[in-house]
Design an enzyme around this catalytic site. Structure first.
Site, PDB file in Angstrom:
ATOM      1  N   ASN A   1       0.830  -1.220   0.000  1.00  0.00           N
ATOM      2  CA  ASN A   1       0.000   0.000   0.000  1.00  0.00           C
ATOM      3  C   ASN A   1       0.856   1.257   0.000  1.00  0.00           C
ATOM      4  O   ASN A   1       0.644   2.178   0.793  1.00  0.00           O
ATOM      5  CB  ASN A   1      -0.942   0.013   1.211  1.00  0.00           C
ATOM      6  CG  ASN A   1      -1.877  -1.168   1.232  1.00  0.00           C
ATOM      7  OD1 ASN A   1      -2.507  -1.484   0.220  1.00  0.00           O
ATOM      8  ND2 ASN A   1      -1.979  -1.839   2.365  1.00  0.00           N
TER       9      ASN A   1
ATOM     10  N   ARG B   1       7.622   7.067  -1.919  1.00  0.00           N
ATOM     11  CA  ARG B   1       7.626   6.938  -0.466  1.00  0.00           C
ATOM     12  C   ARG B   1       8.494   5.758  -0.014  1.00  0.00           C
ATOM     13  O   ARG B   1       9.204   5.845   0.991  1.00  0.00           O
ATOM     14  CB  ARG B   1       6.195   6.770   0.052  1.00  0.00           C
ATOM     15  CG  ARG B   1       6.101   6.831   1.568  1.00  0.00           C
ATOM     16  CD  ARG B   1       4.724   7.251   2.029  1.00  0.00           C
ATOM     17  NE  ARG B   1       4.672   7.244   3.484  1.00  0.00           N
ATOM     18  CZ  ARG B   1       4.190   6.246   4.226  1.00  0.00           C
ATOM     19  NH1 ARG B   1       3.728   5.161   3.617  1.00  0.00           N
ATOM     20  NH2 ARG B   1       4.170   6.315   5.530  1.00  0.00           N
TER      21      ARG B   1
ATOM     22  N   ARG C   1       4.346  -0.980   9.192  1.00  0.00           N
ATOM     23  CA  ARG C   1       5.364  -1.868   8.618  1.00  0.00           C
ATOM     24  C   ARG C   1       6.582  -2.009   9.526  1.00  0.00           C
ATOM     25  O   ARG C   1       7.382  -2.920   9.346  1.00  0.00           O
ATOM     26  CB  ARG C   1       5.799  -1.357   7.244  1.00  0.00           C
ATOM     27  CG  ARG C   1       4.638  -1.169   6.265  1.00  0.00           C
ATOM     28  CD  ARG C   1       5.078  -0.429   5.013  1.00  0.00           C
ATOM     29  NE  ARG C   1       3.962   0.051   4.230  1.00  0.00           N
ATOM     30  CZ  ARG C   1       3.326   1.202   4.441  1.00  0.00           C
ATOM     31  NH1 ARG C   1       3.725   1.992   5.431  1.00  0.00           N
ATOM     32  NH2 ARG C   1       2.305   1.566   3.691  1.00  0.00           N
TER      33      ARG C   1
ATOM     34  N   LYS D   1       1.852 -11.170  -3.268  1.00  0.00           N
ATOM     35  CA  LYS D   1       2.507 -10.213  -4.175  1.00  0.00           C
ATOM     36  C   LYS D   1       3.929  -9.904  -3.742  1.00  0.00           C
ATOM     37  O   LYS D   1       4.860  -9.906  -4.558  1.00  0.00           O
ATOM     38  CB  LYS D   1       1.689  -8.927  -4.259  1.00  0.00           C
ATOM     39  CG  LYS D   1       2.139  -7.968  -5.370  1.00  0.00           C
ATOM     40  CD  LYS D   1       3.111  -6.906  -4.914  1.00  0.00           C
ATOM     41  CE  LYS D   1       2.437  -5.864  -4.059  1.00  0.00           C
ATOM     42  NZ  LYS D   1       3.351  -4.725  -3.755  1.00  0.00           N
TER      43      LYS D   1
ATOM     44  N   PRO E   1       4.370 -11.342 -10.179  1.00  0.00           N
ATOM     45  CA  PRO E   1       3.661 -10.554  -9.164  1.00  0.00           C
ATOM     46  C   PRO E   1       2.442  -9.849  -9.774  1.00  0.00           C
ATOM     47  O   PRO E   1       2.517  -9.317 -10.886  1.00  0.00           O
ATOM     48  CB  PRO E   1       4.704  -9.529  -8.718  1.00  0.00           C
ATOM     49  CG  PRO E   1       6.020 -10.065  -9.191  1.00  0.00           C
ATOM     50  CD  PRO E   1       5.724 -10.841 -10.423  1.00  0.00           C
TER      51      PRO E   1
ATOM     52  N   ASP F   1       0.026  -6.824  -8.911  1.00  0.00           N
ATOM     53  CA  ASP F   1      -0.384  -5.676  -8.096  1.00  0.00           C
ATOM     54  C   ASP F   1      -1.527  -4.968  -8.810  1.00  0.00           C
ATOM     55  O   ASP F   1      -2.105  -5.493  -9.762  1.00  0.00           O
ATOM     56  CB  ASP F   1       0.802  -4.739  -7.862  1.00  0.00           C
ATOM     57  CG  ASP F   1       1.232  -4.011  -9.135  1.00  0.00           C
ATOM     58  OD1 ASP F   1       0.853  -4.459 -10.242  1.00  0.00           O
ATOM     59  OD2 ASP F   1       1.932  -2.994  -9.033  1.00  0.00           O
TER      60      ASP F   1
ATOM     61  N   PHE G   1       4.167  -4.098 -16.625  1.00  0.00           N
ATOM     62  CA  PHE G   1       4.051  -3.280 -15.419  1.00  0.00           C
ATOM     63  C   PHE G   1       4.541  -1.859 -15.675  1.00  0.00           C
ATOM     64  O   PHE G   1       3.871  -0.883 -15.327  1.00  0.00           O
ATOM     65  CB  PHE G   1       4.853  -3.916 -14.282  1.00  0.00           C
ATOM     66  CG  PHE G   1       4.995  -3.041 -13.065  1.00  0.00           C
ATOM     67  CD1 PHE G   1       3.965  -2.934 -12.142  1.00  0.00           C
ATOM     68  CD2 PHE G   1       6.160  -2.317 -12.848  1.00  0.00           C
ATOM     69  CE1 PHE G   1       4.092  -2.120 -11.028  1.00  0.00           C
ATOM     70  CE2 PHE G   1       6.300  -1.503 -11.732  1.00  0.00           C
ATOM     71  CZ  PHE G   1       5.265  -1.402 -10.819  1.00  0.00           C
TER      72      PHE G   1
END
Length: 312
Positions: free
Chosen positions: A131, A136, A187, A232, A249, A251, A304
């Site tokens: 998320n 970031r 996290r 993922k 993966p 997402d 991706f």
């Protein structure tokens, strides 16, 4: 400080495009300065520049590491990191023969390859990716290196640090609060608990690198045992650190592509939901592995990035 002159590896831009691959969310530590890409690999500052047919490279390090900076040593590090033994043009041709949609976008997104990264750094980085945005995550990884890593050297006025080892991140539960202060949020506990588990495993004489000899399913199941690691995250780490080239993966970006381009083959119905059930996730990954073959994860990376470039 010890600075090595430029050396070069013959690899054309169609085999690797640094400006596309390095900021694409595989690794979060590369910095762009002018025409140079800079990061830390093997406790050395590695500096790269791209020419049409070559990658130029050099290092900056402390005098204590000078013995490790022979040109051939660094060339081996760079070749290993970029998986240069795998010929991208051959894979693109094979993907295009299997998948008409890939064939249409391949000319627009050349030179995209999978990096072969340090397993611990990759695991920790992708626990932070949940998320989250690339910008970031990059800041979080910068913060953890500055706070818990070891100083390497300074280049262009910027100090570079190693990525902290598991033992650096599980000294006490106070690490959790410090990580929260650094912007890790929920996290922080995942990183601390995972570092503790990996460190305890290492004390038994193991190392994460040994898992490169295991199967995709074995590595995936191992990774799913860590806090904060879902399908993922496990698939990203399998692909980018453990030589599991068929790992795909899924997402939100790939979910969007699948609904628009592969829904019929994957036997799913288009949905506005961003959430994926485990069964749907597994069905999609399995379908794309069958479609693209043993290096399906490499095809996924091209799609991706094509979708990422559309996102404002």
């Amino acid at each position: 400080m010890n600075r090595i002159s430029w050396n070069r590896i013959k690899i054309p831009v169609k085999e690797i495009c640094l400006d596309v691959v390095l900021p694409s969310g595989q690794s979060f530590r590369w910095k762009k300065h002018g025409q140079e890409w800079i990061s830390v690999l093997n406790e050395l500052i590695i500096i790269l520049r791209q020419e049409e047919d070559y990658i130029l490279y050099r290092t900056v390090t402390s005098q204590t590491k000078a013995e490790l900076t022979a040109p051939m040593d660094i060339e081996n590090v760079v070749n290993d990191y970029f998986n240069t033994s795998i010929k991208l043009s051959k894979l693109y041709r094979e993907f295009g023969a299997r998948d008409r949609y890939f064939q249409t976008i391949a000319p627009l997104f050349g030179g995209i390859r999978i990096l072969r990264q340090d397993p611990w750094e990759t695991l920790c980085s992708f626990i932070c990716s949940s998320n989250n945005s690339i910008k970031r995550i990059t800041q979080m990884i910068e913060n953890i290196c500055l706070t818990f890593g070891t100083y390497v050297a300074t280049y262009n006025g910027v100090a570079f640090y190693t990525f902290p080892r598991p033992s650096d991140l599980c000294t006490s539960s106070a690490v959790v609060q410090r990580l929260r202060e650094l912007g890790f949020g929920y996290r922080a506990a995942y990183v601390y608990k995972t570092a503790l588990q990996v460190h305890e495993w290492e004390l038994l004489g193991h190392e994460l690198l040994e898992l490169r000899a295991s199967s995709y399913q074995e590595v995936r199941e191992f990774l799913l045992g860590f806090p904060g690691v879902g399908p993922k995250v496990a698939d990203c780490v399998c692909l980018m650190a453990f030589d599991c080239h068929s790992s795909v993966p899924i997402d939100t970006h790939m979910w969007n592509i699948v609904q628009k381009r592969y829904a019929k083959g994957a036997k799913i119905r288009p949905s506005k939901s961003k959430a994926l059930s485990k069964a749907t996730y597994d069905d999609i990954s399995s379908h794309l592995r069958e479609l693209w073959g043993d290096y399906a994860g490499w095809a996924q990376s091209v799609l991706f990035i094509s979708e990422l470039r559309k996102t404002p």
